[in-house]
Design a protein around this motif. Structure first.
Motif, PDB file in Angstrom:
ATOM      1  N   PHE A  39       7.393   8.353  -6.564  1.00 40.79           N
ATOM      2  CA  PHE A  39       6.824   7.129  -7.127  1.00 40.79           C
ATOM      3  C   PHE A  39       7.933   6.178  -7.598  1.00 40.79           C
ATOM      4  CE2 PHE A  39       4.556   4.507 -10.254  1.00 40.79           C
ATOM      5  CZ  PHE A  39       3.505   4.085  -9.455  1.00 40.79           C
ATOM      6  N   GLN A  56      -1.643   2.989  -8.779  1.00 38.97           N
ATOM      7  CA  GLN A  56      -0.350   2.635  -9.391  1.00 38.97           C
ATOM      8  C   GLN A  56      -0.477   2.494 -10.904  1.00 38.97           C
ATOM      9  OE1 GLN A  56       2.196  -0.202  -7.388  1.00 38.97           O
ATOM     10  NE2 GLN A  56       0.808  -0.249  -5.660  1.00 38.97           N
ATOM     11  N   ASP A 104       7.283   1.980   5.866  1.00 37.74           N
ATOM     12  CA  ASP A 104       7.088   3.391   5.495  1.00 37.74           C
ATOM     13  C   ASP A 104       7.678   4.334   6.538  1.00 37.74           C
ATOM     14  OD1 ASP A 104       5.138   3.701   3.003  1.00 37.74           O
ATOM     15  OD2 ASP A 104       4.605   1.890   4.093  1.00 37.74           O
ATOM     16  N   TYR A 162       9.362   4.544  -4.519  1.00 43.50           N
ATOM     17  CA  TYR A 162       8.513   3.432  -4.083  1.00 43.50           C
ATOM     18  C   TYR A 162       8.774   2.194  -4.942  1.00 43.50           C
ATOM     19  CZ  TYR A 162       5.418   5.590  -0.650  1.00 43.50           C
ATOM     20  OH  TYR A 162       4.906   6.153   0.471  1.00 43.50           O
ATOM     21  N   LEU A 211       0.847  -1.194   0.000  1.00 43.61           N
ATOM     22  CA  LEU A 211       0.000   0.000   0.000  1.00 43.61           C
ATOM     23  C   LEU A 211       0.883   1.245   0.000  1.00 43.61           C
ATOM     24  CD1 LEU A 211      -2.621  -1.097   2.692  1.00 43.61           C
ATOM     25  CD2 LEU A 211      -2.962  -1.037   0.213  1.00 43.61           C
ATOM     26  N   LEU A 212       0.569   2.183  -0.891  1.00 41.65           N
ATOM     27  CA  LEU A 212       1.340   3.416  -0.972  1.00 41.65           C
ATOM     28  C   LEU A 212       0.629   4.517  -0.172  1.00 41.65           C
ATOM     29  CD1 LEU A 212       2.299   3.508  -4.766  1.00 41.65           C
ATOM     30  CD2 LEU A 212       3.417   2.353  -2.872  1.00 41.65           C
ATOM     31  N   VAL A 262      -0.634   5.946 -12.545  1.00 39.49           N
ATOM     32  CA  VAL A 262       0.672   6.613 -12.652  1.00 39.49           C
ATOM     33  C   VAL A 262       1.465   6.016 -13.827  1.00 39.49           C
ATOM     34  CG1 VAL A 262       2.877   7.102 -11.522  1.00 39.49           C
ATOM     35  CG2 VAL A 262       0.774   7.159 -10.189  1.00 39.49           C
ATOM     36  N   VAL A 263       1.473   4.685 -13.888  1.00 40.40           N
ATOM     37  CA  VAL A 263       2.235   4.009 -14.942  1.00 40.40           C
ATOM     38  C   VAL A 263       1.683   4.374 -16.318  1.00 40.40           C
ATOM     39  CG1 VAL A 263       2.764   1.746 -15.941  1.00 40.40           C
ATOM     40  CG2 VAL A 263       2.988   2.104 -13.474  1.00 40.40           C
TER      41      VAL A 263
END
Lengths: 326, 84
Positions: free
Chosen positions: B41, A225, B60, B44, A156-157, A228-229
């Motif tokens: 990003f 995600q 994190d 990450y 999880l970001l 973004v990609v």
């Protein structure tokens, strides 16, 4: 009924786009949401979906041709009673052949396009601004525990988790999620969460995670995600670029503690994420170090006021500090 | 795990995530993000790939302390050692 399928505006004051490739042929049946063409804008090649179902009668634009926004690309035969979701103009507006055939692609650069859209926003929208510092200690320890158990792909970001908290908070604050057009505000039942994504060359795009209110936290994390990609690969869908209902901008971890965004018209609110950092926190007459983030809100005074905005930020704070609810 | 081995894995990962970055030119003891154009990003992604390849999870809450490559390599190397 005949229906003109037109060059959509992919946001940010786009004037024209180059038709790269048709994905349909005359005689094909098209369903709503199907990708029918690829269009190149100044920054990306975008998959264009049909907003209607029907049959393809004629392709008007040739591959490689530059077509102005709202000018016809193809003619479909459709049922009369279909509801128009967005985009498209009816057959009765005359096609302007001369304007359609621009000899070569002369797109404005993205910086100019962003500049135009933001200048319009600042001129038209009476912004008000609020900031709330939110403790992230509970969220951090929850994330550390969760991520220790998840596979690398499912990690999880933090930005995704914070956006999910906003998505949940928006359910109680429809005044922050919708479109203001022609003097009227229409709240949206879907949360199409726009997220500002930096491209490698310094430009920024703001595609949306569609219907994010229907997603679980792991689905939202994957969608984030993926977005973004795909933004960086230049493979977005037009709906993702034009149907955002609220935006989040994340200044990231490069030094600014707060960011106050400019609202992305026709939306009415933008939430800013500052740098996540440790600060001295005073609690129970004691000072201790703790993780914090400054969340900001820039919102449209025609639709809401500061008190409501403050309650909205408070609601996000509550969600962030009750990670199990995410 | 040997620090040199971690560094080698990291070099591979950089090559995939940020092929434009010359890994050998990075100063190990200066803040990474001051030297190369990678954003949060990308970072990450680097952490996620480290987890895939070496099976070490960087929490994190630790990320903000790992500012340069040398700190990152030390952390991974120590954690990978604990696993054995």
């Amino acid at each position: 009924m005949k229906y003109e399928f037109t060059m959509p505006s992919l946001g940010a004051e786009m004037d024209e786009g180059k038709l790269m490739q048709w994905k349909i042929h005359p005689g094909d049946t098209v369903t709503k949401g199907q990708v029918v063409a690829q269009v190149e804008t100044t920054k990306a090649v975008v998959d264009i979906e049909s907003f209607r179902s029907g049959k393809v009668l004629e392709l008007l634009a040739k591959e490689g041709e530059v077509v102005a926004v709202n000018h016809p690309l193809a003619i479909f035969e459709i049922d009369e009673d279909q509801e128009i979701v967005t985009g498209g103009i009816k057959m009765d507006s005359p096609a302007k052949e001369a304007e359609k055939n621009t000899p070569e692609f002369q797109g404005v650069n993205l910086r100019e396009a962003i500049g135009k859209a933001m200048a319009r926003s600042k001129k038209e929208i009476p912004h008000y601004y609020l900031k709330r510092r939110v403790s992230l200690d509970l969220l951090m320890s929850w994330l550390d525990k969760k991520n220790a158990l998840l596979s690398a792909e499912d990690r999880l970001l933090i930005p995704a988790v914070l956006q999910r908290a906003i998505c949940l908070a928006l359910a109680k604050y429809p005044e922050m999620n919708g479109h203001y057009r022609d003097g009227k505000y229409v709240p949206s039942s879907d949360v199409n969460m726009g997220t500002a994504i930096a491209l490698k060359d310094g430009a920024v795009m703001v595609p949306a995670i569609m219907q994010s209110q229907k997603m679980s936290h792991s689905e939202f994390n994957r969608a984030y995600q993926d977005l973004v990609v795909r933004t960086r690969q230049g493979s977005l869908k037009n709906s993702e670029l034009i149907e955002g209902t609220v935006t989040v901008t994340n200044i990231g971890d490069l030094g600014s503690d707060e960011v106050y965004g400019i609202i992305f018209p026709p939306q009415v609110a933008i939430i800013g994420f500052g740098r996540i950092r440790k600060e001295a926190i005073v609690a129970d007459e004691q000072t201790r170090p703790g993780f914090v983030i400054d969340l900001t809100l820039s919102a449209d005074h025609r639709v809401s006021d500061g008190l409501l905005g403050a309650r909205f930020l408070n609601e996000i704070d509550k969600k962030v500090n009750d990670p199990e609810s995410l | 795990m040997e620090k040199d081995k971690v560094k080698e894995v990291l070099k591979d990962i950089f090559h995939q995530v940020a092929p434009e970055v010359a890994f050998d030119g990075i100063n190990m003891s200066l803040p990474l993000r001051d030297q190369v154009e990678i954003d949060s990003f990308d970072f990450y992604n680097i952490i996620v790939m480290l987890q895939k390849k070496i099976n070490v999870v960087v929490p994190d809450s630790k990320l903000s302390e790992l500012k340069n490559l040398s700190q990152l390599i030390d952390f991974i190397s120590a954690k990978a050692g604990e696993l054995k």
